[in-house]
Design an enzyme around this catalytic site. Structure first.
Site, PDB file in Angstrom:
ATOM      1  N   ARG A 264     -16.639 -17.560  10.745  1.00 22.38           N
ATOM      2  CA  ARG A 264     -18.045 -16.978  11.047  1.00 22.38           C
ATOM      3  C   ARG A 264     -18.144 -15.550  10.468  1.00 22.38           C
ATOM      4  O   ARG A 264     -16.919 -14.717  10.431  1.00 22.38           O
ATOM      5  CB  ARG A 264     -18.254 -16.809  12.551  1.00 22.38           C
ATOM      6  CG  ARG A 264     -19.137 -18.434  12.817  1.00 22.38           C
ATOM      7  CD  ARG A 264     -20.220 -19.013  12.102  1.00 22.38           C
ATOM      8  NE  ARG A 264     -20.857 -19.470  12.711  1.00 22.38           N
ATOM      9  CZ  ARG A 264     -20.440 -21.398  11.734  1.00 22.38           C
ATOM     10  NH1 ARG A 264     -19.903 -21.518  11.185  1.00 22.38           N
ATOM     11  NH2 ARG A 264     -21.170 -22.515  12.645  1.00 22.38           N
ATOM     12  N   GLU A 293     -26.544 -14.014   7.170  1.00 30.26           N
ATOM     13  CA  GLU A 293     -26.926 -14.673   5.403  1.00 30.26           C
ATOM     14  C   GLU A 293     -28.383 -15.486   5.560  1.00 30.26           C
ATOM     15  O   GLU A 293     -29.101 -15.532   6.200  1.00 30.26           O
ATOM     16  CB  GLU A 293     -26.681 -16.313   6.623  1.00 30.26           C
ATOM     17  CG  GLU A 293     -24.430 -16.350   6.707  1.00 30.26           C
ATOM     18  CD  GLU A 293     -23.867 -17.650   6.846  1.00 30.26           C
ATOM     19  OE1 GLU A 293     -24.959 -18.727   7.013  1.00 30.26           O
ATOM     20  OE2 GLU A 293     -22.836 -17.061   6.969  1.00 30.26           O
ATOM     21  N   HIS A 312     -22.103 -20.836   2.166  1.00 29.06           N
ATOM     22  CA  HIS A 312     -21.868 -20.887   3.736  1.00 29.06           C
ATOM     23  C   HIS A 312     -21.738 -22.616   3.133  1.00 29.06           C
ATOM     24  O   HIS A 312     -23.005 -23.192   3.782  1.00 29.06           O
ATOM     25  CB  HIS A 312     -22.952 -20.889   4.962  1.00 29.06           C
ATOM     26  CG  HIS A 312     -21.997 -20.661   6.247  1.00 29.06           C
ATOM     27  ND1 HIS A 312     -23.098 -19.976   6.461  1.00 29.06           N
ATOM     28  CD2 HIS A 312     -20.679 -22.252   6.721  1.00 29.06           C
ATOM     29  CE1 HIS A 312     -21.850 -20.865   8.162  1.00 29.06           C
ATOM     30  NE2 HIS A 312     -21.680 -21.515   8.004  1.00 29.06           N
TER      31      HIS A 312
END
Length: 359
Positions: A264, A293, A312
């Site tokens: 993360r 994000e 991601h």
């Protein structure tokens, strides 16, 4: 992919008033005792396996589905990119009837675990579906930054050949330092050990079975950092792990070391990383996750020439949605069978918060 909620009693009026789609009809009770109900937020995969599991669950509960967002497309996009926190504001009407929550992926920072625990509910994640893909993405990033693959690719495309070439590092003999040693880190360790890397790790406790593989356990983070050539982060984002790796930690790494984060974004202090890269104490970094994000444009993080990026997408492979949906439905089934005398599976395996959590 979806977020699934299992409740031991009726939903609030706001939830139960939603008419389930014809694809998921509620099963009428077979006795005078009402069946538990589950609420599915967002569309489930249409794969045969997921639909078969859902059909089997109808013997144990009443499934209900509601959209999670203005449209089903919004639902799928929001959940897939983990943009919508699942918290008391969204789920408040389910308190206190709902006893069990489960969601997609290994991370659980987007779910308000403390809120669920406040009224005795538990939360289970779905880590198995993302373990292999995320481990593969981690290995890819590590090998890429060790061998300068992205800059070399850009140079060739720009018409250069050997001019200004920066030599890469061979993984054999380098120390891989893993922060956290769950399922993903375990697979990363197995795969990079094949390349001759020495595996060291730090976690809350020593993991059984690592001694025979010659993986070295470090009871403190500082001990691990001082030995590490390639640092790979694999811990969940919690209040205690926010900026776990900052300037004081990065300076403890060997000069010219490498940093990869596929856990993360908040675990790594990005400003501290930039400063360490600018002083060349960190040679290169690979990032699949970010504090915000998608990351803001423009930014020094995105423009830095010695950071390799991915959006991601560590677990983004074909079949992932179906695998996660199946794992979540399995979590629900295990929860519903906890009180059955013929339950041979034992406790729910993926519990990360609440009274059902072990240890």
């Amino acid at each position: 992919m979806s977020i699934i909620l299992s409740s031991s009693s009726s939903f609030s009026n706001s939830a139960s008033s939603t008419t389930p789609p014809s694809s998921v009809p509620p099963t009428p009770p077979r006795s005078s005792v009402p069946l538990p109900k589950i609420l599915i937020l967002g569309p489930l995969s249409s794969s045969a396996n997921v639909q078969s599991l859902l059909g089997a669950l109808r013997r144990l509960c009443e499934p209900h589905t509601v959209p999670f967002g203005p449209t089903r497309a919004d639902t799928a996009r929001n959940i897939a990119h983990a943009l919508v926190p699942t918290d008391a504001e969204l789920l408040g009407p389910l308190k206190p009837a709902c006893r069990f929550f489960t969601g997609p992926g290994a991370g659980y920072d987007k779910f308000d675990c403390a809120w669920a625990e406040s009224f005795g509910a538990s939360y289970a994640n779905s880590p198995s579906a993302v373990t292999e893909p995320t481990a593969t993405a981690t290995v890819l990033l590590i090998l890429s930054i060790l061998r300068n693959h992205v800059p070399n690719d850009a140079a060739v495309r720009a018409g250069y050949w050997k001019e200004g070439e920066v030599l890469g590092r061979e993984p054999r003999g380098l120390v891989l330092g893993l922060v956290g040693f769950g399922a993903i880190a375990w697979v990363v360790a197995e795969r990079l050990a094949v390349f001759g890397m020495e595996v060291h790790y730090h976690s809350r406790r020593k993991v059984p079975g690592t001694d025979v593989l010659n993986y070295m356990y470090h009871p403190t983070l500082s001990s691990l950092l001082s030995q590490t050539d390639v640092l790979s982060l694999h811990c969940p984002l919690t209040p205690s792990t926010h900026h776990l790796i900052g300037a004081p930690e990065l300076v403890q790494l060997k000069p010219g070391s490498f940093v990869v984060n596929t856990s993360r974004g908040g675990v790594l202090d990005e400003q501290a990383l930039l400063e360490a890269l600018d002083t060349v104490h960190i040679a290169r970094a690979g990032l699949d996750v970010y504090p915000t994000e998608p990351p803001l444009h423009p930014s020094p993080l995105l423009s830095h020439p010695r950071i390799t990026h991915s959006p991601h997408s560590g677990a983004s492979v074909e079949g992932l949605a179906a695998a996660m949906d199946a794992e979540m439905l399995g979590n629900v089934k295990e929860f519903l069978e906890l009180d059955r005398k013929d339950n041979l599976l034992g406790p729910v395996r993926n519990i990360v918060a609440g009274p059902l959590r072990e240890g």
